[in-house]
Write an enzyme that holds these catalytic residues in place. Structure first.
Site, PDB file in Angstrom:
ATOM      1  N   ASP A  52      47.355  83.880  58.526  1.00  0.00           N
ATOM      2  CA  ASP A  52      47.543  82.434  58.621  1.00  0.00           C
ATOM      3  C   ASP A  52      48.818  82.001  57.892  1.00  0.00           C
ATOM      4  OD1 ASP A  52      46.829  79.790  59.285  1.00  0.00           O
ATOM      5  OD2 ASP A  52      45.841  79.507  57.343  1.00  0.00           O
ATOM      6  N   HIS A  53      49.595  81.147  58.545  1.00  0.00           N
ATOM      7  CA  HIS A  53      50.815  80.573  57.962  1.00  0.00           C
ATOM      8  C   HIS A  53      51.754  81.630  57.386  1.00  0.00           C
ATOM      9  CE1 HIS A  53      50.112  76.280  58.441  1.00  0.00           C
ATOM     10  NE2 HIS A  53      48.845  76.501  58.161  1.00  0.00           N
TER      11      HIS A  53
ATOM     12  N   ASP B 172      54.849  80.649  60.944  1.00  0.00           N
ATOM     13  CA  ASP B 172      55.042  79.227  60.667  1.00  0.00           C
ATOM     14  C   ASP B 172      56.489  78.978  60.271  1.00  0.00           C
ATOM     15  OD1 ASP B 172      54.982  76.601  60.006  1.00  0.00           O
ATOM     16  OD2 ASP B 172      53.423  76.752  58.463  1.00  0.00           O
TER      17      ASP B 172
ATOM     18  N   HIS C  15      46.001  69.509  55.486  1.00  0.00           N
ATOM     19  CA  HIS C  15      45.370  70.585  54.725  1.00  0.00           C
ATOM     20  C   HIS C  15      44.700  70.015  53.487  1.00  0.00           C
ATOM     21  CE1 HIS C  15      48.561  73.304  56.681  1.00  0.00           C
ATOM     22  NE2 HIS C  15      47.399  73.669  57.176  1.00  0.00           N
TER      23      HIS C  15
ATOM     24  N   HIS D 275      44.799  72.742  62.477  1.00  0.00           N
ATOM     25  CA  HIS D 275      44.820  73.066  61.056  1.00  0.00           C
ATOM     26  C   HIS D 275      44.285  71.862  60.286  1.00  0.00           C
ATOM     27  CE1 HIS D 275      47.319  76.858  60.963  1.00  0.00           C
ATOM     28  NE2 HIS D 275      47.325  76.517  62.238  1.00  0.00           N
TER      29      HIS D 275
END
Length: 283
Positions: free
Chosen positions: A81-82, A103, A184, A212
């Site tokens: 992730d990211h 990302d 987030h 997200h």
């Protein structure tokens, strides 16, 4: 059963549901998410976020997640992730991850495309799915990083549907993380989601949309986002908070405490939270 993100989201598309993507920086959180999915016989995505490398380095947790996925009784994608660095993305793929997110959303459009295409070229040769982000996914001041007033819509922050269409065509990604009003971390105020924009992005790109900042929404918001094309929901902060609150209660109400007791209490609380999330995501 270890599968790619593309395979997981194709099933979600057919079934009109979203797959829960749970960041699991500890063994307890990984077990909680997987046990929740297996008891409900639901597909799942076990994710390691680059930002969590300080808690648990990729080289430690990565092989564990891959092995857990292979032995699982449900379809499991193991996802980075990211990811912002190519070397880390490459490391995840080489470990056995079946999905990565690059990302580069903070970069200008052309540079974002160039970075994504570099990852896609490496990943596709190894049958690994790629997610990329367009638009800026901001953080709350709790459970995230920089502060942002998420209630105010900005054309420079939200994903533009026409730009998204060009981005997907240029990069050949498998899933698009779009910014349409979530943040987030823990919500400091009620989010204002742009469902019309979300539907335009989904229809225009023809790709599964990733949400997200998926914790903390109302059940009807989840349902509406899924019906508008969201097929992957990233969910972490509220499950982690549930685990912490359970541990706090246990510590405050018990005199003789061992560390293994705390980990069990936290895992069980996160598992319950994950199960409720999965039930909602399955639509």
């Amino acid at each position: 059963m270890l599968i790619t993100l593309k395979e997981n989201l194709e099933m979600a598309e057919k079934g009109n549901y979203a797959v829960g993507a749970f960041n699991v920086p500890t063994l307890e959180s990984a077990r909680a998410a997987l046990e929740a999915a297996e008891e409900l016989q639901a597909p799942i995505i076990l994710a390691h976020a680059e930002v969590h490398n300080e808690i648990m380095p990729l080289e430690f947790i990565g092989p564990i997640l891959v092995e857990l996925a292979k032995k699982a009784s449900v379809p499991v994608t193991v996802h980075l992730d990211h990811g912002s660095r190519f070397d880390l993305i490459k490391q995840a793929i080489d470990i056995g991850f079946t999905s990565v997110m690059i990302d580069a959303s903070h970069l200008p459009f052309e540079e974002n495309v160039r970075e994504v295409k570099k990852v896609v070229a490496y990943a596709k040769e190894r049958n690994v799915s790629v997610e990329a982000e367009l638009g800026v996914m901001t953080d709350s001041t709790i459970g995230g990083g920089e502060s942002y007033d998420g209630a105010e819509k900005s054309e420079g922050i939200y994903t533009d549907p026409e730009t998204a269409k060009a981005f997907v065509a240029d990069t050949a990604i498998d899933a698009l993380a779009a910014a349409f009003g979530t943040v987030h971390g823990i919500y400091l105020e009620e989010p204002k989601l742009d469902f019309d924009r979300l539907e335009q992005i989904y229809q225009g790109t023809g790709k599964p949309i990733v949400m997200h900042g998926g914790s903390g929404l109302k059940e009807e918001d989840y349902t509406q986002t899924i019906n508008a094309g969201v097929r992957k929901i990233n969910y972490y902060s509220y499950a982690a908070k549930a685990g912490a609150e359970a541990v706090k209660h246990y510590v405050n109400h018990n005199e003789h405490i061992f560390y293994h007791d705390i980990t069990t209490v936290g895992k069980n609380a996160m598992k319950q939270n994950y199960q409720r999330a999965i039930e909602i995501f399955m639509n």
